[in-house]
Design an enzyme around this catalytic site. Sequence first.
Site, PDB file in Angstrom:
ATOM      1  N   GLU A 277     -10.183  11.119 -12.704  1.00 11.37           N
ATOM      2  CA  GLU A 277      -9.750  10.906 -11.317  1.00 11.37           C
ATOM      3  C   GLU A 277     -10.538  11.797 -10.370  1.00 11.37           C
ATOM      4  O   GLU A 277     -10.893  11.377  -9.268  1.00 11.37           O
ATOM      5  CB  GLU A 277      -8.247  11.169 -11.155  1.00 11.37           C
ATOM      6  CG  GLU A 277      -7.367  10.170 -11.892  1.00 11.37           C
ATOM      7  CD  GLU A 277      -7.753   8.722 -11.636  1.00 11.37           C
ATOM      8  OE1 GLU A 277      -7.942   8.342 -10.468  1.00 11.37           O
ATOM      9  OE2 GLU A 277      -7.877   7.964 -12.618  1.00 11.37           O
ATOM     10  N   TRP A 280     -13.498   9.963  -9.702  1.00 10.38           N
ATOM     11  CA  TRP A 280     -13.345   8.860  -8.729  1.00 10.38           C
ATOM     12  C   TRP A 280     -13.515   9.399  -7.310  1.00 10.38           C
ATOM     13  O   TRP A 280     -14.094   8.770  -6.435  1.00 10.38           O
ATOM     14  CB  TRP A 280     -11.977   8.176  -8.862  1.00 10.38           C
ATOM     15  CG  TRP A 280     -12.006   7.025  -9.828  1.00 10.38           C
ATOM     16  CD1 TRP A 280     -11.490   6.987 -11.077  1.00 10.38           C
ATOM     17  CD2 TRP A 280     -12.606   5.725  -9.613  1.00 10.38           C
ATOM     18  NE1 TRP A 280     -11.732   5.756 -11.661  1.00 10.38           N
ATOM     19  CE2 TRP A 280     -12.414   4.978 -10.780  1.00 10.38           C
ATOM     20  CE3 TRP A 280     -13.299   5.139  -8.551  1.00 10.38           C
ATOM     21  CZ2 TRP A 280     -12.865   3.657 -10.916  1.00 10.38           C
ATOM     22  CZ3 TRP A 280     -13.757   3.814  -8.673  1.00 10.38           C
ATOM     23  CH2 TRP A 280     -13.538   3.104  -9.849  1.00 10.38           C
ATOM     24  N   TRP A 308     -10.312 -13.208   7.697  1.00 18.05           N
ATOM     25  CA  TRP A 308      -9.113 -12.380   7.853  1.00 18.05           C
ATOM     26  C   TRP A 308      -8.249 -12.922   8.986  1.00 18.05           C
ATOM     27  O   TRP A 308      -8.750 -13.446   9.974  1.00 18.05           O
ATOM     28  CB  TRP A 308      -9.503 -10.929   8.178  1.00 18.05           C
ATOM     29  CG  TRP A 308     -10.370 -10.275   7.137  1.00 18.05           C
ATOM     30  CD1 TRP A 308     -11.662  -9.886   7.286  1.00 18.05           C
ATOM     31  CD2 TRP A 308     -10.002  -9.942   5.789  1.00 18.05           C
ATOM     32  NE1 TRP A 308     -12.128  -9.326   6.118  1.00 18.05           N
ATOM     33  CE2 TRP A 308     -11.130  -9.349   5.171  1.00 18.05           C
ATOM     34  CE3 TRP A 308      -8.840 -10.097   5.031  1.00 18.05           C
ATOM     35  CZ2 TRP A 308     -11.132  -8.906   3.860  1.00 18.05           C
ATOM     36  CZ3 TRP A 308      -8.843  -9.657   3.721  1.00 18.05           C
ATOM     37  CH2 TRP A 308      -9.975  -9.074   3.146  1.00 18.05           C
ATOM     38  N   ASN A 343      -0.667   7.028  -5.831  1.00 17.34           N
ATOM     39  CA  ASN A 343      -1.864   6.198  -5.970  1.00 17.34           C
ATOM     40  C   ASN A 343      -1.553   4.748  -6.363  1.00 17.34           C
ATOM     41  O   ASN A 343      -2.108   3.813  -5.797  1.00 17.34           O
ATOM     42  CB  ASN A 343      -2.818   6.821  -6.987  1.00 17.34           C
ATOM     43  CG  ASN A 343      -4.065   5.969  -7.180  1.00 17.34           C
ATOM     44  OD1 ASN A 343      -4.802   5.733  -6.227  1.00 17.34           O
ATOM     45  ND2 ASN A 343      -4.275   5.476  -8.383  1.00 17.34           N
ATOM     46  N   TRP A 361      -8.966  -5.250   5.453  1.00 18.06           N
ATOM     47  CA  TRP A 361      -8.860  -3.907   4.869  1.00 18.06           C
ATOM     48  C   TRP A 361      -9.145  -2.831   5.903  1.00 18.06           C
ATOM     49  O   TRP A 361      -8.656  -1.717   5.797  1.00 18.06           O
ATOM     50  CB  TRP A 361      -9.813  -3.765   3.671  1.00 18.06           C
ATOM     51  CG  TRP A 361     -11.261  -3.966   4.004  1.00 18.06           C
ATOM     52  CD1 TRP A 361     -11.943  -5.150   4.015  1.00 18.06           C
ATOM     53  CD2 TRP A 361     -12.228  -2.966   4.392  1.00 18.06           C
ATOM     54  NE1 TRP A 361     -13.256  -4.951   4.384  1.00 18.06           N
ATOM     55  CE2 TRP A 361     -13.451  -3.622   4.611  1.00 18.06           C
ATOM     56  CE3 TRP A 361     -12.165  -1.592   4.564  1.00 18.06           C
ATOM     57  CZ2 TRP A 361     -14.611  -2.954   5.011  1.00 18.06           C
ATOM     58  CZ3 TRP A 361     -13.312  -0.906   4.965  1.00 18.06           C
ATOM     59  CH2 TRP A 361     -14.522  -1.593   5.182  1.00 18.06           C
ATOM     60  N   TRP A 384     -10.168   1.283  -0.178  1.00 17.55           N
ATOM     61  CA  TRP A 384      -9.788   0.029   0.497  1.00 17.55           C
ATOM     62  C   TRP A 384     -10.753  -1.090   0.121  1.00 17.55           C
ATOM     63  O   TRP A 384     -10.340  -2.224  -0.123  1.00 17.55           O
ATOM     64  CB  TRP A 384      -9.721   0.231   2.018  1.00 17.55           C
ATOM     65  CG  TRP A 384      -8.365   0.726   2.431  1.00 17.55           C
ATOM     66  CD1 TRP A 384      -7.994   2.019   2.631  1.00 17.55           C
ATOM     67  CD2 TRP A 384      -7.183  -0.069   2.622  1.00 17.55           C
ATOM     68  NE1 TRP A 384      -6.651   2.065   2.949  1.00 17.55           N
ATOM     69  CE2 TRP A 384      -6.138   0.818   2.957  1.00 17.55           C
ATOM     70  CE3 TRP A 384      -6.915  -1.429   2.547  1.00 17.55           C
ATOM     71  CZ2 TRP A 384      -4.830   0.363   3.214  1.00 17.55           C
ATOM     72  CZ3 TRP A 384      -5.622  -1.882   2.811  1.00 17.55           C
ATOM     73  CH2 TRP A 384      -4.599  -0.989   3.139  1.00 17.55           C
TER      74      TRP A 384
END
Length: 480
Positions: A277, A280, A308, A343, A361, A384
């Site tokens: 993590e 990440w 969208w 998360n 997003w 996102w």
Amino acid sequence: MMPRDAAPVLLWLRAELRLDDNPALAGALASGRQVLPVFVLDDLAPGHWAPGGAARWWLHHSLAALDADLAARGAPLVLRRGEARREIPRLVAETGALEVHAGDPTEPWARHQMEALERDLAGQGRRLVLHRARALFDPDAIRTGTGGWFSVFSPFARACHARGLDGPPCPAPAHIPSPPPPPSDRLADWSLTPRAPDWASGLAATWRPGEAGARAALRAFLDASLAAYDRRRDVPGIVATSRLSPHLAWGEISPRRVWLAASGAGQGRGLTSFLNELLWREFSQYLLHHHPHLPEAPLRAEFARFPWREDPAALRAWQRGRTGIPLVDAGMRELWQTGWMHNRVRMITASYLVKHLLISWREGAAWFWDTLVDADLGSNSASWQWVAGCGADAAPYFRIFNPVLQGQKFDPDGAYVRRFVPELAPLPDRFLHAPWEAPEPVLAAARVRLGGTYPRPVVLPAAGRERALAAFHGLDGIPA
Ligand SMILES: Cc1cc2nc3c(=O)[nH]c(=O)nc-3n(C[C@H](O)[C@H](O)[C@H](O)COP(=O)(O)OP(=O)(O)OC[C@H]3O[C@@H](n4cnc5c(N)ncnc54)[C@H](O)[C@@H]3O)c2cc1C
């Protein structure tokens, strides 16, 4: 003008608000000169990602803690507000400083600012010295076998492991030799914390900003949660993750310190999963470094044409935790109340916005930016885009989280939903994640009135999924 050999250096603290393992501070001290720590609130110029409301609350308390820590070592923090490109040279002129030591920024706008500042200072015969203080690795050094940039996480993570950390952390100094400080703004005058209404009481009850708070959070995590991190990290109803993200976002603790402390305290899958993590986070910063348009434009260009929807009412329902989908609403209310969201629930709430509601997003990222205490341009933008399916190594667009099944799997006893959506608490577990499926007598016994005490779903999971897939398949050039 101060004689050159007595001239100090500036330590320009930006988002590395700590004394421990701060390479910019170590660099300033290594100059052998007196060190003047400064913070510039540069939140007025357009085009900057100025901190949102929750982050400003955090910043206020973090600066107060940092000032106390610095003052205890003989070097109080000087505060200035304005464009850094003007304020830093002004401070240099006021103090006769020879060098400016600062953390290497990751945000594209800040990198441009640094380049311009470096030229300006060079024109004054001064030097800007940047130090890597926020990332574990130099983003230009992590390359594929052919010398390019990674766009897939797993090989990126392998390359990081193969490279290894460079050097041990530098501990906080006991004393910082400092010149008499020039005039400073008063932190209270910056109005970083809310006046009436005080929406920040939940933040104050949840967090302890500052370096000591970061160390305490790390200690608590290593003692109680690291060993079982891989098994419990997806359960939002319990405290099983480190909650270090705001401390890392503001640089109150270095990722290297966290990495080494975890490696010394843990082993096995818990440790591997936790280090992953941290990588990440590293990958997100790396993506922002190599793709400066990450916050604004999809990495997969074909998504620029995605249809969208504009739906202000649905967007507001999502922001306020009033979508009628319990797990989504619980997450959005956790965010509003505490400035943070688990998360797994971030992924589910984000997926509901971009897929079930078909809202961009970018709208979601902007709301998170304003409400997260850990708002980080790299992690927020990359995450996102990942959820929307348009980012690097992203989940395919057709993989759509079902918020009811996710709730039943990761919040089976409903502890999380009941905490943040208390009006549904009396419902039996069986219907808690899908109250619209409950028979009328069950709703009545729990005093739940859909459309009254709790909203009906803005979009039901199955219908939203069909609509999202239709929009996705209507686009040419997006491989499934
Ligand atoms: C839509 C969305 C938006 C997000 N926005 C942000 C953001 O603005 N700032 C932010 O720090 N994180 C963001 N994340 C990532 C992640 O949700 C948080 O970092 C994590 O929940 C923080 O909790 P923790 O500190 O307990 O994490 P732990 O599980 O204890 O992990 C340790 C650290 O690793 C990093 N980390 C963990 N997971 C991720 C991840 N998926 N991506 C990047 N870094 C990670 C964080 O720095 C975290 O503190 C976002 C995720 C999603 C899905």
